[in-house]
Write an enzyme that holds these catalytic residues in place. Sequence first.
Site, PDB file in Angstrom:
ATOM      1  N   SER A 143       0.885  -1.176   0.000  1.00 29.92           N
ATOM      2  CA  SER A 143       0.000   0.000   0.000  1.00 29.92           C
ATOM      3  C   SER A 143       0.915   1.217   0.000  1.00 29.92           C
ATOM      4  CB  SER A 143      -0.833  -0.002   1.282  1.00 29.92           C
ATOM      5  OG  SER A 143      -1.496   1.239   1.456  1.00 29.92           O
ATOM      6  N   TYR A 156      -2.156  -1.115  10.559  1.00 32.72           N
ATOM      7  CA  TYR A 156      -2.169  -1.305   9.096  1.00 32.72           C
ATOM      8  C   TYR A 156      -0.841  -0.845   8.484  1.00 32.72           C
ATOM      9  CZ  TYR A 156      -3.949  -1.118   4.274  1.00 32.72           C
ATOM     10  OH  TYR A 156      -4.135  -1.302   2.921  1.00 32.72           O
ATOM     11  N   LYS A 160       1.951  -3.132   6.405  1.00 28.26           N
ATOM     12  CA  LYS A 160       2.314  -2.853   5.015  1.00 28.26           C
ATOM     13  C   LYS A 160       3.803  -2.487   4.887  1.00 28.26           C
ATOM     14  CE  LYS A 160      -1.718  -3.709   3.185  1.00 28.26           C
ATOM     15  NZ  LYS A 160      -1.885  -4.859   2.282  1.00 28.26           N
TER      16      LYS A 160
HETATM   17  N1  LIG Z   1      -8.684  -0.148  -1.316  1.00 27.08           N
HETATM   18  C1  LIG Z   1      -7.651   0.597  -0.993  1.00 27.08           C
HETATM   19  O1  LIG Z   1      -7.767   1.833  -0.875  1.00 27.08           O
HETATM   20  C2  LIG Z   1      -6.299  -0.028  -0.784  1.00 27.08           C
HETATM   21  C3  LIG Z   1      -5.181   0.825  -0.726  1.00 27.08           C
HETATM   22  C4  LIG Z   1      -3.941   0.258  -0.523  1.00 27.08           C
HETATM   23  C5  LIG Z   1      -3.807  -1.116  -0.399  1.00 27.08           C
HETATM   24  N2  LIG Z   1      -4.913  -1.906  -0.470  1.00 27.08           N
HETATM   25  C6  LIG Z   1      -4.714  -3.353  -0.311  1.00 27.08           C
HETATM   26  O2  LIG Z   1      -5.303  -4.014  -1.417  1.00 27.08           O
HETATM   27  C7  LIG Z   1      -5.584  -5.378  -1.038  1.00 27.08           C
HETATM   28  C8  LIG Z   1      -6.964  -5.750  -1.516  1.00 27.08           C
HETATM   29  O3  LIG Z   1      -7.928  -5.019  -0.776  1.00 27.08           O
HETATM   30  P1  LIG Z   1      -9.176  -4.303  -1.453  1.00 27.08           P
HETATM   31  O4  LIG Z   1      -8.984  -2.864  -1.301  1.00 27.08           O
HETATM   32  O5  LIG Z   1      -9.432  -4.869  -2.785  1.00 27.08           O
HETATM   33  O6  LIG Z   1     -10.322  -4.698  -0.406  1.00 27.08           O
HETATM   34  P2  LIG Z   1     -11.541  -5.716  -0.509  1.00 27.08           P
HETATM   35  O7  LIG Z   1     -12.112  -5.800   0.867  1.00 27.08           O
HETATM   36  O8  LIG Z   1     -12.447  -5.309  -1.616  1.00 27.08           O
HETATM   37  O9  LIG Z   1     -10.841  -7.077  -0.896  1.00 27.08           O
HETATM   38  C9  LIG Z   1     -10.062  -7.798   0.034  1.00 27.08           C
HETATM   39  C10 LIG Z   1     -10.413  -9.273  -0.082  1.00 27.08           C
HETATM   40  O10 LIG Z   1      -9.589  -9.996   0.849  1.00 27.08           O
HETATM   41  C11 LIG Z   1     -10.406 -11.007   1.422  1.00 27.08           C
HETATM   42  N3  LIG Z   1      -9.855 -11.473   2.702  1.00 27.08           N
HETATM   43  C12 LIG Z   1      -9.902 -10.859   3.906  1.00 27.08           C
HETATM   44  N4  LIG Z   1      -9.346 -11.637   4.846  1.00 27.08           N
HETATM   45  C13 LIG Z   1      -8.919 -12.753   4.216  1.00 27.08           C
HETATM   46  C14 LIG Z   1      -8.245 -13.919   4.646  1.00 27.08           C
HETATM   47  N5  LIG Z   1      -7.921 -14.118   5.938  1.00 27.08           N
HETATM   48  N6  LIG Z   1      -7.954 -14.871   3.734  1.00 27.08           N
HETATM   49  C15 LIG Z   1      -8.309 -14.708   2.430  1.00 27.08           C
HETATM   50  N7  LIG Z   1      -8.962 -13.634   1.966  1.00 27.08           N
HETATM   51  C16 LIG Z   1      -9.251 -12.661   2.854  1.00 27.08           C
HETATM   52  C17 LIG Z   1     -11.756 -10.338   1.577  1.00 27.08           C
HETATM   53  O11 LIG Z   1     -12.812 -11.275   1.784  1.00 27.08           O
HETATM   54  C18 LIG Z   1     -11.864  -9.553   0.286  1.00 27.08           C
HETATM   55  O12 LIG Z   1     -12.498 -10.301  -0.727  1.00 27.08           O
HETATM   56  C19 LIG Z   1      -5.387  -5.436   0.473  1.00 27.08           C
HETATM   57  O13 LIG Z   1      -4.135  -6.012   0.755  1.00 27.08           O
HETATM   58  C20 LIG Z   1      -5.395  -3.975   0.878  1.00 27.08           C
HETATM   59  O14 LIG Z   1      -4.696  -3.754   2.071  1.00 27.08           O
HETATM   60  C21 LIG Z   1      -6.149  -1.399  -0.658  1.00 27.08           C
END
Ligand SMILES: NC(=O)c1ccc[n+]([C@@H]2O[C@H](COP(=O)([O-])OP(=O)(O)OC[C@H]3O[C@@H](n4cnc5c(N)ncnc54)[C@H](O)[C@@H]3O)[C@@H](O)[C@H]2O)c1
Length: 282
Positions: A143, A156, A160
Amino acid sequence: MQDFPGKTAVITGGASGIGLAMGEAFAAEGMNIVLADIEAQPLQQAVTRLQQQGANCIGVVTDVAEAEAVQALADRAVAQFGAIHVACNNAGVFTGGLLWEESLADYRWVLDVNLWGVIHGIRSFLPVMQAQNCECHMVNTASMAALTAMPYSGIYHMSKHAVLALSESLYHELAFHSPQVKLSVLCPEAINTGIARAERNRPRRYSDAGDVVSSDARDLVMESLAASVAGGLGPEIMAQRVLQAIRNEQFYILSEEAWRESANLRLDDIREGRNPTFAPPL
Ligand SMILES: NC(=O)c1ccc[n+]([C@@H]2O[C@H](COP(=O)([O-])OP(=O)(O)OC[C@H]3O[C@@H](n4cnc5c(N)ncnc54)[C@H](O)[C@@H]3O)[C@@H](O)[C@H]2O)c1
């Protein structure tokens, strides 16, 4: 990696958001897709959606916090499609609040998914890729929070930062020992996904009585996260960045200007020996 058709991608956190968007982008390139997620119903819906788009796609319910589950995922992918060419360690969760108020379960949940999930992916997917002796690519989702450190999101950020450091060390090790396996670290900014509703998939073992903290600080940061991701970029933009990075063998997949300025200011603080400047990305 330049040739995608007929190759196989495994994506954790594949039922939603950035993971699902990567699945769709890889499927559009003609890849076989293995989506893994802790949430069974959205996972099934995601698999159906990709299959309707013509993809060879399976879903494997997986909790990335469990080493055995991630190993079983790798085994299933190989049993189904014979190989793993792209592995995205992407599942992630968020919780916020004051670091002295948050429970041990909060710390454990976020670290178990965001950090240990990546560690398990490295330990289960890399040996398969190394044994194949062909071009492969791993993508670890960190992230822009890996390059900054804001208040009320400390667990968090810590998770990261650890994913980024782990990935940087791994990059060098792969270059020395397995140059056919490339690596990228994905550092998104605010993206319009389900991350602000991460509590929906907090397993029971992290949510016993008293383990889920309720506080003004948490309410504030969760509201602010929900607003920021609602106004964020679409996850398909991240998926296109990832595809391009795989093609270009590019390690850092970074966000746009505002977050980079915050990250650069942090580095300037360190370089110049200043105390941390509070500089949220605006
Ligand atoms: N959305 C943002 O703004 C953002 C920014 C920076 C980084 N990220 C990172 O992107 C990645 C994806 O997140 P997203 O934003 O698409 O969110 P999201 O919630 O849409 O998707 C995350 C997915 O991970 C799954 N998950 C959660 N715990 C789990 C586990 N123990 N085992 C397997 N699956 C699990 C959830 O069910 C979900 O489907 C994450 O690592 C998040 O930290 C997101």
